[in-house]
Design an enzyme around this catalytic site. Sequence first.
Site, PDB file in Angstrom:
ATOM      1  N   GLY A  31     -23.915   8.095 -10.665  1.00  0.00           N
ATOM      2  CA  GLY A  31     -22.707   8.879 -10.889  1.00  0.00           C
ATOM      3  C   GLY A  31     -22.953  10.073 -11.794  1.00  0.00           C
ATOM      4  O   GLY A  31     -24.088  10.501 -11.989  1.00  0.00           O
ATOM      5  N   LEU A  33     -22.194  13.055 -11.032  1.00  0.00           N
ATOM      6  CA  LEU A  33     -22.923  13.837 -10.033  1.00  0.00           C
ATOM      7  C   LEU A  33     -23.030  15.308 -10.421  1.00  0.00           C
ATOM      8  O   LEU A  33     -22.084  15.909 -10.909  1.00  0.00           O
ATOM      9  CB  LEU A  33     -22.234  13.711  -8.666  1.00  0.00           C
ATOM     10  CG  LEU A  33     -22.133  12.290  -8.091  1.00  0.00           C
ATOM     11  CD1 LEU A  33     -21.588  12.335  -6.666  1.00  0.00           C
ATOM     12  CD2 LEU A  33     -23.457  11.549  -8.133  1.00  0.00           C
ATOM     13  N   HIS A  34     -24.221  15.855 -10.178  1.00  0.00           N
ATOM     14  CA  HIS A  34     -24.473  17.286 -10.376  1.00  0.00           C
ATOM     15  C   HIS A  34     -25.226  17.788  -9.150  1.00  0.00           C
ATOM     16  O   HIS A  34     -25.452  17.012  -8.198  1.00  0.00           O
ATOM     17  CB  HIS A  34     -25.239  17.522 -11.681  1.00  0.00           C
ATOM     18  CG  HIS A  34     -26.496  16.697 -11.811  1.00  0.00           C
ATOM     19  ND1 HIS A  34     -27.558  16.814 -10.952  1.00  0.00           N
ATOM     20  CD2 HIS A  34     -26.837  15.708 -12.678  1.00  0.00           C
ATOM     21  CE1 HIS A  34     -28.514  15.980 -11.300  1.00  0.00           C
ATOM     22  NE2 HIS A  34     -28.109  15.277 -12.336  1.00  0.00           N
ATOM     23  N   GLY A  36     -28.241  18.241  -8.514  1.00  0.00           N
ATOM     24  CA  GLY A  36     -29.435  17.465  -8.141  1.00  0.00           C
ATOM     25  C   GLY A  36     -29.058  16.358  -7.165  1.00  0.00           C
ATOM     26  O   GLY A  36     -29.685  16.176  -6.118  1.00  0.00           O
ATOM     27  N   HIS A  37     -27.993  15.602  -7.518  1.00  0.00           N
ATOM     28  CA  HIS A  37     -27.512  14.549  -6.622  1.00  0.00           C
ATOM     29  C   HIS A  37     -26.993  15.145  -5.314  1.00  0.00           C
ATOM     30  O   HIS A  37     -27.263  14.640  -4.232  1.00  0.00           O
ATOM     31  CB  HIS A  37     -26.349  13.783  -7.264  1.00  0.00           C
ATOM     32  CG  HIS A  37     -26.656  13.145  -8.577  1.00  0.00           C
ATOM     33  ND1 HIS A  37     -26.132  13.604  -9.757  1.00  0.00           N
ATOM     34  CD2 HIS A  37     -27.415  12.077  -8.898  1.00  0.00           C
ATOM     35  CE1 HIS A  37     -26.544  12.844 -10.751  1.00  0.00           C
ATOM     36  NE2 HIS A  37     -27.329  11.910 -10.263  1.00  0.00           N
ATOM     37  N   GLY A 148     -34.919  11.811  -6.082  1.00  0.00           N
ATOM     38  CA  GLY A 148     -35.259  13.133  -6.617  1.00  0.00           C
ATOM     39  C   GLY A 148     -36.628  13.136  -7.285  1.00  0.00           C
ATOM     40  O   GLY A 148     -36.986  12.201  -8.008  1.00  0.00           O
ATOM     41  N   SER A 187     -27.685  14.184 -15.804  1.00  0.00           N
ATOM     42  CA  SER A 187     -26.364  13.764 -16.281  1.00  0.00           C
ATOM     43  C   SER A 187     -26.325  13.768 -17.807  1.00  0.00           C
ATOM     44  O   SER A 187     -25.260  13.881 -18.409  1.00  0.00           O
ATOM     45  CB  SER A 187     -26.048  12.365 -15.762  1.00  0.00           C
ATOM     46  OG  SER A 187     -26.234  12.336 -14.364  1.00  0.00           O
ATOM     47  N   ARG A 188     -27.501  13.643 -18.422  1.00  0.00           N
ATOM     48  CA  ARG A 188     -27.545  13.594 -19.891  1.00  0.00           C
ATOM     49  C   ARG A 188     -27.437  14.972 -20.533  1.00  0.00           C
ATOM     50  O   ARG A 188     -27.194  15.069 -21.738  1.00  0.00           O
ATOM     51  CB  ARG A 188     -28.820  12.893 -20.358  1.00  0.00           C
ATOM     52  CG  ARG A 188     -28.841  11.413 -20.001  1.00  0.00           C
ATOM     53  CD  ARG A 188     -30.026  10.707 -20.622  1.00  0.00           C
ATOM     54  NE  ARG A 188     -29.982   9.273 -20.373  1.00  0.00           N
ATOM     55  CZ  ARG A 188     -30.428   8.683 -19.277  1.00  0.00           C
ATOM     56  NH1 ARG A 188     -30.973   9.413 -18.324  1.00  0.00           N
ATOM     57  NH2 ARG A 188     -30.340   7.375 -19.129  1.00  0.00           N
TER      58      ARG A 188
HETATM   59  P1  AMP Z   1     -29.390   9.199 -11.425  1.00  0.00           P
HETATM   60  O1  AMP Z   1     -27.938   9.242 -11.118  1.00  0.00           O
HETATM   61  O2  AMP Z   1     -29.792   9.940 -12.647  1.00  0.00           O
HETATM   62  O3  AMP Z   1     -29.963   7.797 -11.337  1.00  0.00           O
HETATM   63  O4  AMP Z   1     -30.079   9.999 -10.247  1.00  0.00           O
HETATM   64  C1  AMP Z   1     -29.849   9.667  -8.894  1.00  0.00           C
HETATM   65  C2  AMP Z   1     -30.852  10.373  -8.033  1.00  0.00           C
HETATM   66  O5  AMP Z   1     -30.731  11.787  -8.214  1.00  0.00           O
HETATM   67  C3  AMP Z   1     -32.295   9.999  -8.390  1.00  0.00           C
HETATM   68  O6  AMP Z   1     -33.051   9.877  -7.203  1.00  0.00           O
HETATM   69  C4  AMP Z   1     -32.732  11.175  -9.218  1.00  0.00           C
HETATM   70  O7  AMP Z   1     -34.131  11.387  -9.172  1.00  0.00           O
HETATM   71  C5  AMP Z   1     -32.000  12.316  -8.536  1.00  0.00           C
HETATM   72  N1  AMP Z   1     -31.876  13.459  -9.437  1.00  0.00           N
HETATM   73  C6  AMP Z   1     -31.423  13.469 -10.718  1.00  0.00           C
HETATM   74  N2  AMP Z   1     -31.518  14.701 -11.250  1.00  0.00           N
HETATM   75  C7  AMP Z   1     -32.045  15.497 -10.289  1.00  0.00           C
HETATM   76  C8  AMP Z   1     -32.404  16.880 -10.223  1.00  0.00           C
HETATM   77  N3  AMP Z   1     -32.218  17.704 -11.256  1.00  0.00           N
HETATM   78  N4  AMP Z   1     -32.936  17.340  -9.072  1.00  0.00           N
HETATM   79  C9  AMP Z   1     -33.135  16.510  -8.019  1.00  0.00           C
HETATM   80  N5  AMP Z   1     -32.815  15.207  -8.009  1.00  0.00           N
HETATM   81  C10 AMP Z   1     -32.287  14.705  -9.130  1.00  0.00           C
END
Ligand code: AMP
Length: 283
Positions: A31, A33-34, A36-37, A148, A187-188
Amino acid sequence: MKTLRTVAELRAALNGPRRAGRSIGLVPTMGALHDGHLSLIRQARASCDEVVVSLFVNPAQFEESRDLAGYPRDEARDAALAAEAGGDILFAPPPAEVYPRGFATTVAVAEVSAPLEGEHRGGAHFAGVATVVTKLLNMAQPDVAFFGQKDAQQVAVIRRLVRDLDIPVRIEVGDTIRAPDGLALSSRNARLRAGDRRRALALHRGLEAVRACHAAGERDATILAAIGRAAMAELDVEPEYLQLVAPDTFAPVATVGEQPVLVAVAARVGDVRLIDNDILNGS
Ligand code: AMP
C-alpha cells in the site's frame, strides 16, 4: 475494480478467467501506492488479462514495531490509484486471513537472504518476505508476478524461492521509478523531514559517483565503493552499506569484469531507512 478480503473470494473470482485461458498478473504491495507501484500495475495491465493488486502490510517482515506502526495506510486512496492504473481486483486481506491461528510455517531462502539487508534488518526480514510472497503466489496462482528493481535483494530472494520450490510463475521486474531529482520513490519518503529530503539524495549521488568512476575505467570494487561513500559524505550521510555484489547471489565482487554487478546502498537519513541500487554492465 473490486476489493476482496478472503482467499476463497479471490480464488472464486479468478476461477472463471483462468478456465477461459485468461492470463493473471499479480502485483504485491504494502500500500501507500506511488508511481513505483503504479508503473508495475501498468506493466501488468499491458501484459496480462486480469490484474490482481495485493495490499497487505506484512507484519512478519518488519523488525521494528515502530516502523510497522508508522507505516502509512490509506486503503481508499490506494484503491482509487490501483483502479486508475488498471487493477481489476484489489486483494486486501486482514492479518488473520494471511496468518490464521496456529500458523507455523516459514519459507527461508539461504545464502542470498544473508548479507546486506539480511544482515542489517535481521534474518526475520527476508523470511517474512519469502513466506508472504509464497503465500500470495499460492493464493492468486498468477501466470506472472511483478516486482520492482528498487528492492533488488528481494527480487533475488523471490527468483530463488520460485526456482527452488518449482512455483509455476514468471517473475517480471520493473525499473526503479525516481523523483525528478533522482531519489528512488518509496512509501517511507513521506516520513523524511524537510532537511532530510535533500540529504536523502546522498544514495543516488553515491551510486552516480560509482557509475562515473566505473565509466572512467576503475574496476576495483573497494575503490569504487570508497568513491561512492565519499560522495554520500558530502551530504553528511554515512551508508549502512555500499557494496558491489553479484545480482543473483549477492556474493561480494572484488573486481568489476564484463558481467553485470549490482551496487547496493542503504542509509538512515534522519529517522528513515532508505535503500537504492544500480547495475554496472547492465542492459
Ligand atoms: P512495497 O509496497 O514497498 O512492498 O513495494 C511493492 C512493490 O513495489 C515491490 O515489488 C517494490 O520493489 C516495488 N517498488 C517500490 N518502490 C519502487 C520504485 N521506486 N520503483 C519501482 N518499483 C518500486
